[in-house]
Write a protein that holds these residues in place. Structure first.
Motif, PDB file in Angstrom:
ATOM      1  N   VAL A 152       0.842  -1.191   0.000  1.00 54.85           N
ATOM      2  CA  VAL A 152       0.000   0.000   0.000  1.00 54.85           C
ATOM      3  C   VAL A 152       0.881   1.245   0.000  1.00 54.85           C
ATOM      4  N   VAL A 153       0.565   2.188  -0.876  1.00 58.48           N
ATOM      5  CA  VAL A 153       1.186   3.511  -0.870  1.00 58.48           C
ATOM      6  C   VAL A 153       0.151   4.506  -0.366  1.00 58.48           C
ATOM      7  N   LEU A 154       0.550   5.395   0.529  1.00 56.74           N
ATOM      8  CA  LEU A 154      -0.330   6.450   1.025  1.00 56.74           C
ATOM      9  C   LEU A 154      -0.071   7.711   0.210  1.00 56.74           C
ATOM     10  N   HIS A 155      -1.098   8.183  -0.471  1.00 55.98           N
ATOM     11  CA  HIS A 155      -0.977   9.321  -1.386  1.00 55.98           C
ATOM     12  C   HIS A 155      -1.724  10.512  -0.803  1.00 55.98           C
ATOM     13  N   ALA A 156      -1.057  11.659  -0.732  1.00 53.03           N
ATOM     14  CA  ALA A 156      -1.653  12.849  -0.123  1.00 53.03           C
ATOM     15  C   ALA A 156      -1.729  13.987  -1.127  1.00 53.03           C
ATOM     16  N   VAL A 157      -2.673  14.914  -0.875  1.00 51.38           N
ATOM     17  CA  VAL A 157      -2.854  16.049  -1.780  1.00 51.38           C
ATOM     18  C   VAL A 157      -2.905  17.392  -1.046  1.00 51.38           C
TER      19      VAL A 157
END
Length: 278
Positions: free
Chosen positions: A55-60
């Motif tokens: 799992v990669v945690l992607h933020a914006v």
């Protein structure tokens, strides 16, 4: 933790059932802002974690390109979410999203100059110190550029990597958009990316409107991003690649066809890479 390989798909609640049955997916990417900071994780996502799917945690919303340092509360929240997910890395964008306390609602491009590189590098160092896993930085698509950039897109990305310990999340769909909208030299960007710093790749769809190409994540992937992906794989070999889809979710057979198109582009590129190495 097992680093992502192969082809992945952005985890969305609307795609949870499809992803649960797609056993050939190499990894998933989860939007941090879509998860509750205190509530339980979605059950299908927990199932993927239990299966050992990376799992990669992607933020914006971190705003690494802002004049103000990233807020500690946002960094603490990302660190907690990364630990809860067992994420292999956190990814964010090379952009700014707020100024003077006002939220833009967009991933806005940064001025490509040395002064901005120094501001960005300091913010990235703060983020890296706060996060329990590696940080990957993503190039963004934009509908405008700041006047008279001092650095090309390729020089800019190299400058970011030289000044930080972060890895690169190369979005070939964003690169395609900027090539169409601003004349960005996409080949120079691909040639400048050091393989050892490349975390993974994004691919997404878009559409032309009013003379501009919009990176929508809501349309089929056009040939342009796939050609860039093939060219990248021909230079660096196999690279983890993820399909983003955020709206107008297609029927399962169309989604499967898009993933197979990505796999085919990667296979063509890797075959060229292997032929050169032979």
């Amino acid at each position: 933790m097992r680093w992502p390989t192969g082809v992945g798909l952005g985890w969305r609640r609307q795609l949870a059932h499809y992803i649960d049955g797609a056993r050939e997916l190499g990894f998933v990417e989860v939007l941090a802002e879509h998860l509750s900071p205190t509530g339980p994780l979605p059950v299908p996502l927990v199932g993927l974690m239990e299966r050992g799917v990376p799992v990669v945690l992607h933020a914006v919303s971190l705003g690494l390109g802002s004049a103000e340092p990233p807020e500690q509360r946002r960094l603490d929240w990302l660190a907690r979410m990364a630990e809860r997910l067992g994420a292999v890395c956190v990814s964010e964008h090379l952009c700014f999203v707020r100024a003077g306390g006002r939220e833009s609602g967009h991933l806005l491009p940064l001025p490509r100059d040395e002064r901005m590189l120094e501001v960005l590098a300091e913010n990235v160092r703060r983020a890296e110190a706060a996060l329990p896993v590696p940080l990957a930085l993503e190039n963004v698509a934009s509908l405008f550029e700041w006047p008279a950039p001092a650095l090309s897109e390729a020089q800019w990305l190299v400058g970011v990597l030289e000044r930080t310990g972060a890895r690169l999340l190369l979005d070939v769909a964003n690169l395609h958009a900027n090539a169409l909208n601003h004349g960005t030299d996409a080949a120079a960007v691909l040639a400048a990316v050091p393989r050892e710093r490349l975390a993974y790749v994004h691919v997404a769809g878009g559409v032309k409107r009013g003379g501009l190409y919009h990176d929508t994540h809501a349309h089929a992937v056009p040939e342009g991003p796939l050609a860039l992906l093939e060219a990248l794989a021909a230079r660096v070999g196999p690279v983890p690649t993820l399909l983003e889809r955020d709206d107008r979710f297609p029927p399962p057979e169309e989604l499967t066809a898009e993933l197979e198109g990505i796999r085919a582009a990667l296979a063509r590129g890797v075959a060229r890479w292997e032929a050169r190495a032979a």
